[in-house]
Scaffold this active site. Structure first.
Site, mmCIF file in Angstrom:
data_model
loop_
_atom_site.group_PDB
_atom_site.id
_atom_site.type_symbol
_atom_site.label_atom_id
_atom_site.label_comp_id
_atom_site.label_asym_id
_atom_site.label_seq_id
_atom_site.Cartn_x
_atom_site.Cartn_y
_atom_site.Cartn_z
ATOM 1 C CD GLN A 1 -3.135 0.554 0.252
ATOM 2 O OE1 GLN A 1 -3.164 -0.570 -0.255
ATOM 3 N NE2 GLN A 1 -4.023 1.467 -0.035
ATOM 4 C CB ILE A 2 3.911 2.160 1.936
ATOM 5 C CG1 ILE A 2 3.216 2.265 3.298
ATOM 6 C CG2 ILE A 2 5.061 3.157 1.828
ATOM 7 C CD1 ILE A 2 4.061 1.861 4.492
ATOM 8 N N GLY B 1 1.055 2.355 -6.672
ATOM 9 C CA GLY B 1 1.028 1.644 -7.959
ATOM 10 C C GLY B 1 2.273 0.798 -8.194
ATOM 11 C CD GLU C 1 6.854 -26.868 7.696
ATOM 12 O OE1 GLU C 1 7.747 -26.385 6.997
ATOM 13 O OE2 GLU C 1 6.998 -27.170 8.889
HETATM 14 N N1 COS Z 1 3.656 -34.897 18.864
HETATM 15 C C1 COS Z 1 3.631 -36.195 19.201
HETATM 16 N N2 COS Z 1 2.538 -36.968 19.043
HETATM 17 C C2 COS Z 1 1.441 -36.385 18.551
HETATM 18 C C3 COS Z 1 1.391 -35.036 18.189
HETATM 19 C C4 COS Z 1 2.559 -34.267 18.384
HETATM 20 N N3 COS Z 1 2.615 -32.983 18.076
HETATM 21 N N4 COS Z 1 0.172 -34.733 17.722
HETATM 22 C C5 COS Z 1 -0.542 -35.871 17.792
HETATM 23 N N5 COS Z 1 0.230 -36.870 18.284
HETATM 24 C C6 COS Z 1 -0.164 -38.257 18.539
HETATM 25 C C7 COS Z 1 -1.267 -38.270 19.611
HETATM 26 O O1 COS Z 1 -0.706 -38.314 20.899
HETATM 27 C C8 COS Z 1 -2.000 -39.541 19.272
HETATM 28 O O2 COS Z 1 -1.274 -40.625 19.773
HETATM 29 P P1 COS Z 1 -2.045 -41.967 20.289
HETATM 30 O O3 COS Z 1 -2.742 -42.524 19.092
HETATM 31 O O4 COS Z 1 -0.917 -42.819 20.792
HETATM 32 O O5 COS Z 1 -2.997 -41.511 21.348
HETATM 33 C C9 COS Z 1 -1.913 -39.589 17.757
HETATM 34 O O6 COS Z 1 -0.774 -38.801 17.390
HETATM 35 C C10 COS Z 1 -3.131 -39.033 17.065
HETATM 36 O O7 COS Z 1 -3.331 -37.714 17.574
HETATM 37 P P2 COS Z 1 -4.654 -36.886 17.318
HETATM 38 O O8 COS Z 1 -5.852 -37.727 17.677
HETATM 39 O O9 COS Z 1 -4.517 -35.569 17.971
HETATM 40 O O10 COS Z 1 -4.610 -36.713 15.736
HETATM 41 P P3 COS Z 1 -5.565 -35.977 14.747
HETATM 42 O O11 COS Z 1 -5.797 -36.843 13.593
HETATM 43 O O12 COS Z 1 -6.755 -35.426 15.487
HETATM 44 O O13 COS Z 1 -4.662 -34.784 14.189
HETATM 45 C C11 COS Z 1 -3.634 -32.639 14.081
HETATM 46 C C12 COS Z 1 -4.087 -33.810 14.949
HETATM 47 C C13 COS Z 1 -4.795 -31.916 13.440
HETATM 48 C C14 COS Z 1 -2.915 -31.691 15.023
HETATM 49 C C15 COS Z 1 -2.661 -33.158 12.994
HETATM 50 O O14 COS Z 1 -3.316 -33.970 12.070
HETATM 51 C C16 COS Z 1 -1.959 -32.061 12.250
HETATM 52 O O15 COS Z 1 -1.033 -31.436 12.761
HETATM 53 N N6 COS Z 1 -2.380 -31.813 11.000
HETATM 54 C C17 COS Z 1 -1.711 -30.849 10.136
HETATM 55 C C18 COS Z 1 -0.699 -31.532 9.347
HETATM 56 C C19 COS Z 1 0.141 -30.578 8.587
HETATM 57 O O16 COS Z 1 0.740 -29.672 9.135
HETATM 58 N N7 COS Z 1 0.196 -30.789 7.264
HETATM 59 C C20 COS Z 1 0.984 -29.998 6.395
HETATM 60 C C21 COS Z 1 2.302 -30.613 6.205
HETATM 61 S S1 COS Z 1 3.227 -29.637 5.131
HETATM 62 S S2 COS Z 1 4.960 -30.286 5.416
#
Ligand code: COS
Length: 385
Positions: A342-343, A346, A369
């Protein structure tokens, strides 16, 4: 130990070295590499020669032996000039090298780390698939164990893999479904060298942002890897991937902070020299207030990110702050790029002016990520505990 932040002399020297490198080596090429959507192997090697590969890996394991804040500062300084080069370094260190270092067996470390830390080769992180982004447990890529050959046979595909299809990439850590346990998919990670028969890599083109970074599409057609190339235990894959992303969020935050600082520097320079109504535009309160808001948010973002790094370095839980930093730094980056544009008026709409590229690059940060929505899920889960 109470929170106390200071940048060590070593980190300050690194900041100066990376800033000088970015100004001399990256800035003159950034426009053309972005325009031509070209990933540069020579420039990547130069970043390697500067010591930006394997930064947090100890020297005895062939790395640079730096602390996490130093890595973050290096990424920030690259992003101040060019998000694409920052992306290459951030992804290689935090998503490529880190899981190998933290979860690799001594033999795996010895096999791969020397070549990944000496500035020659990259390693990529294969999690995301066409139908599996935020829901990272819903991967469809499979790995079936063949007990006769003691090999895993991988089939499927991965998408949006930073450094995945670069010619100087040595391999990819791949999460695959290896069965079912307690009614859920069992996920396991594998180290897949790029020369594995059946692996096809294609560079993704026509990106809006990070156009000079390499983003790959990977296809696995009966790719065989030996059991010794399994990273961690069978079923440990999701934990490895999630813990890796906890750290990765810090380097994406650094990219946001660096981009915001770069946008502020560009806008400040311009506002001092551009005249309107007889004075430099910085003398108009409308412009001065924008700069003040940018600087204030940058300060807050920096404090949040550096505190998260400090927590990590002190061995304290840092994951909630890492998600907050990723969320906030990407918002500040987008704010600073928009206000900076904006600053520039154009001129800010013209590709010739780097602020235009910053505006496009900022968009990635709230999506890649882990989207901003995913960061809010992570933060709110910590609040509920
Ligand atoms: N560190 C260690 N363990 C983890 C963790 C973490 N940060 N997050 C989850 N876990 C483990 C949980 O403890 C659980 O373990 P148990 O099955 O032994 O109980 C398991 O993983 C499943 O965890 P959860 O039920 O929380 O998983 P979800 O499917 O609900 O997903 C999110 C959690 C949404 C946080 C995860 O899917 C996520 O981060 N998604 C985004 C992924 C991403 O960033 N993608 C882009 C990549 S670009 S490089």
């Amino acid at each position: 130990m109470a929170y106390q932040f200071y940048e060590s002399e070593e980190t300050q020297l690194l900041r100066q070295a990376v800033r000088a490198f970015a100004a001399k080596e990256i800035a003159p090429q950034a426009f053309a590499l972005d325009r031509d959507e070209q990933f540069s192997v020579p420039l990547t090697r130069k970043m390697g020669e500067l010591g930006l590969f394997g930064m947090i890996v100890p020297r005895e394991a062939h790395g640079q032996g730096l602390d996490y804040l130093s890595f973050i500062v290096a990424v920030e300084e690259l992003a101040r000039v060019d998000g694409s080069q920052a992306a290459t370094i951030a992804a290689h260190n935090s998503l490529g090298v880190a899981p190998l270092f933290y979860y690799g067996s001594p033999a795996q470390r010895e096999q791969w780390l020397p070549r990944l830390c000496n500035g020659e080769h990259l390693w990529a992180f294969g999690l995301t698939e066409a139908g599996s982004g935020s829901d990272a447990r819903s991967n469809r890529t499979t790995a079936r164990y063949d007990s006769k050959s003691k090999q895993w046979i991988i089939n499927g595909s991965k998408l949006w893999i930073t450094n995945g299809a670069a010619e100087n990439t040595l391999g990819i850590t791949v999460q695959a479904v290896t069965g079912r346990a307690e009614g859920k998919p069992q996920l396991t990670c594998f180290l897949v060298p790029v020369d594995s028969p059946g692996l096809r890599r294609v560079a993704m083109k026509d990106k809006m942002m990070w156009r000079a970074s390499n983003t790959g599409e990977l296809y696995f057609d009966n790719v065989r890897v030996a059991d010794r190339e399994r990273l961690g235990e069978v079923g440990q894959g999701f934990k490895i991937m999630m813990e890796t992303l906890d750290n990765g969020r810090l380097s994406i935050s650094a990219m946001g902070l660096g981009l915001a600082k770069g946008a502020l520097a560009l806008a400040l320079d311009y506002a001092k020299q551009r005249q309107a109504f007889g004075v430099p535009i910085i003398d108009h309160q409308a412009i001065a207030f924008k700069l003040a808001d940018m600087a204030t948010r940058i300060e807050a973002a920096e404090n949040l990110l550096y505190k998260a790094c400090w927590l990590r370095q002190e061995g304290k839980p840092f994951q909630k702050l890492a998600a907050m930093a990723k969320l906030y730094c990407s918002e500040v980056a987008e704010f600073a790029a928009r206000e900076g544009q904006q600053i520039f008026g154009g001129y800010g709409l013209m590709k010739e002016y780097p602020i235009e590229r910053f505006y496009r690059d900022a968009a990635l940060l709230r999506i890649g990520e882990g989207t901003s929505e995913i960061q809010r899920i992570v933060i709110s889960r910590y609040l509920r505990r």
